[in-house]
Scaffold this active site. Structure first.
Site, PDB file in Angstrom:
ATOM      1  N   CYS A   1      -4.476  13.389  12.765  1.00  0.00           N
ATOM      2  CA  CYS A   1      -5.120  12.101  12.519  1.00  0.00           C
ATOM      3  C   CYS A   1      -5.021  11.260  13.781  1.00  0.00           C
ATOM      4  CB  CYS A   1      -4.540  11.413  11.293  1.00  0.00           C
ATOM      5  SG  CYS A   1      -3.213  10.289  11.586  1.00  0.00           S
TER       6      CYS A   1
ATOM      7  N   LYS B   1       0.841  -1.212   0.000  1.00  0.00           N
ATOM      8  CA  LYS B   1       0.000   0.000   0.000  1.00  0.00           C
ATOM      9  C   LYS B   1       0.872   1.257   0.000  1.00  0.00           C
ATOM     10  CE  LYS B   1      -1.534   1.682   4.014  1.00  0.00           C
ATOM     11  NZ  LYS B   1      -1.414   3.072   4.445  1.00  0.00           N
ATOM     12  N   ASN B   2       1.843   1.307   0.909  1.00  0.00           N
ATOM     13  CA  ASN B   2       2.596   2.550   1.067  1.00  0.00           C
ATOM     14  C   ASN B   2       3.592   2.800  -0.055  1.00  0.00           C
ATOM     15  OD1 ASN B   2       1.126   3.133   3.298  1.00  0.00           O
ATOM     16  ND2 ASN B   2       2.720   2.594   4.795  1.00  0.00           N
TER      17      ASN B   2
ATOM     18  N   ARG C   1      -8.463  -0.418   4.709  1.00  0.00           N
ATOM     19  CA  ARG C   1      -7.618   0.592   4.057  1.00  0.00           C
ATOM     20  C   ARG C   1      -6.266   0.005   3.686  1.00  0.00           C
ATOM     21  NH1 ARG C   1      -7.043   6.085   7.146  1.00  0.00           N
ATOM     22  NH2 ARG C   1      -5.791   6.383   5.294  1.00  0.00           N
TER      23      ARG C   1
ATOM     24  N   ASP D   1       4.913   0.844  11.951  1.00  0.00           N
ATOM     25  CA  ASP D   1       3.733   0.152  11.408  1.00  0.00           C
ATOM     26  C   ASP D   1       3.626  -1.307  11.878  1.00  0.00           C
ATOM     27  OD1 ASP D   1       3.002   2.450  10.137  1.00  0.00           O
ATOM     28  OD2 ASP D   1       3.686   1.839   8.151  1.00  0.00           O
TER      29      ASP D   1
ATOM     30  N   ARG E   1       0.914  14.944  12.766  1.00  0.00           N
ATOM     31  CA  ARG E   1       1.377  14.726  11.399  1.00  0.00           C
ATOM     32  C   ARG E   1       1.353  15.981  10.522  1.00  0.00           C
ATOM     33  NH1 ARG E   1      -0.953   9.044   9.329  1.00  0.00           N
ATOM     34  NH2 ARG E   1       0.943   9.051   8.098  1.00  0.00           N
TER      35      ARG E   1
END
Ligand code: EPU
Length: 418
Positions: free
Chosen positions: A118, A22-23, A398, A306, A123
């Site tokens: 968030c 994803k990233n 997500r 993560d 951030r």
């Protein structure tokens, strides 16, 4: 809203394929804004954040051929008519701020909403903006938006105050079309940066040094189309391996380089697991109950933030007391009260959590709060006795592609309830 129901206590074993990262995929899809040709991307994970990115690009005028069911996307940004990333979109997916660099570099203008805070931290995007200013961008903040303009960006030396992943990506993309040489210092070294550099190079960009602190870019006048496969998702892979360790199983994840997860593999070994490293696979064999261990999150090549929540789930059932220190995000412990509902014993002080491992966890209804927190709750549920229901799993969707399907293949008793 979908939920996930897990009946815990099943051992995970077998082989699973990692999805595309994803990233890595998010900035790579966005990098198509730099190109005048057709960009064909494969191994694009079919995830909510990816669909949001495609919607954003489409709104800007990019021709999107979406074959996400087959993990393929073709993007053609020959003409772009909108240069804006609106609040509603950026709020749901902050990665969209990396449209700033490409839009500025190719079209000389961009209007991007400030993302706001968030769930895991404030951030801000100050490092992105300072970096782009160094390349000659004029930046104003107005009505919650960043309004940026430039005639033609000029190559420059940019020293990041902190090796921010997003800022490195934004400035790298901008520099690819700037005039002359850019030297970026104190860059993020994450594998996702290397993958973005690979995609830009496939479009014709001249970049060297990605994966080190210093990236040098010779700006081009234009970039062309490309065919590019996205790398495997190291965090998804690490999550499955954590599941194997917590359930006393053995899992092989294929489709990613073990070097991308080295800091995590060392910690699995410290917890007592046996690890087999391959060029394109990783295997974890549990050798019994995990031993207590300490982790501190760091930029790559350190232990990734993560994977922090997933490791806290491991520690919750490990033998002994463990300590987690979170140095990247200031509010990334929201899984703690939820894990406590399963019986985990966790005390938080500032950015440190002390976890006293329990011999067993008992299933309970839980609430997901952010992406990786959701993953840790799923892991907790897999290891707990009885039934766990994780609510609000849109957070999980997500970032994890068909997670329940993949876990079922490995032997978990898990189902999605719509
Ligand atoms: N930061 C600033 N100013 C900036 C940029 C960052 O103060 O201009 C701070 C952040 O607030 C944070 C730290 O620096 O405290 C690190 O932020 P970084 O910019 O490195 O992270 P990011 O680019 O916003 C990406 C991933 C995150 C991952 C981090 C760290 C994407 C889309 N997101 O975020 O992934 O945690 O790097 O590795 O690539 C996730 O997938 O769950 C996720 C949150």
């Amino acid at each position: 809203m979908d939920k996930m129901r897990i009946r815990g206590g099943k051992t995970l074993s077998g082989t699973v394929q990692a999805s595309g990262s994803k990233n890595a995929a998010l900035p790579i899809l966005i990098s198509s804004l730099l190109s005048e040709g057709a960009c064909n991307f494969s191994r694009v994970p079919n995830l909510q954040d990816i669909r949001t990115t495609l919607k954003l690009l489409e709104q800007m005028g990019v021709k999107v051929q979406n074959d996400l069911q087959k993990n393929r996307v073709c993007l053609e940004a020959k003409t772009v008519s909108q240069f804006e990333a609106p609040y509603d979109l950026v709020r749901t997916m902050r990665a969209s701020v990396v449209v700033l660099g490409p839009l500025l570099a190719r079209f000389g203008k961009a209007k991007v909403s400030l993302p706001g805070g968030c769930a895991i931290g404030a951030r801000p995007i100050n490092y992105h903006l300072t970096g782009l200013e160094k390349l000659g961008a004029q930046i104003e903040l107005e009505g919650g938006y960043v309004i940026a303009s430039a005639k033609r960006l000029q190559g420059a030396r940019v020293a990041f105050e902190f090796p921010s992943v997003g800022a490195t990506e934004n400035v790298m993309m901008a520099a690819a079309l700037a005039k002359g040489e850019s030297i970026l210092e104190n860059c993020a070294r994450e594998p996702e940066i290397i993958d973005l550099a690979g995609a830009l190079r496939a479009m014709g960009a001249e970049i060297e040094g990605e994966g080190t602190e210093e990236i040098r870019i010779q700006g081009k006048d234009k970039l062309g189309g490309c065919d590019y496969p996205i790398m495997g998702d190291r965090i998804e892979a690490g999550t499955f391996l954590a599941g194997a360790l917590m359930t006393g199983g053995a899992v092989r994840v294929e489709g990613l380089a073990s070097t991308h997860l080295e800091a995590v593999l060392v910690k699995f070994e410290e917890a007592g697991a046996k690890i087999v490293r391959g060029d394109q696979f990783i295997e974890l064999q549990s050798q019994g109950r995990a031993k207590a261990l300490d982790i501190t999150t760091q930029p790559f090549p350190g232990f990734p933030t993560d994977m922090q929540a997933q490791f806290m789930a491991i520690m919750a059932v490990a033998d002994g007391a463990s300590v987690v220190t979170e140095t990247i995000f200031e509010n990334r412990f929201m899984h703690v009260p939820e894990l406590a509902r399963l019986g985990a014993d966790i005390t938080v002080r500032g950015n440190t959590a002390m976890i006293r491992g329990q011999a067993k966890l008992i299933g309970a209804p839980l609430m997901a709060t952010d992406l990786r927190a959701s993953a840790s709750l799923i892991l907790g549920g897999l290891a707990a006795q009885g039934e766990t229901v994780v609510n609000r799993i849109y957070h999980l969707d997500r970032g994890y592609e068909r997670m329940e399907e993949k876990l079922s293949t490995l032997g978990a008793d898990i189902e999605r309830i719509s």
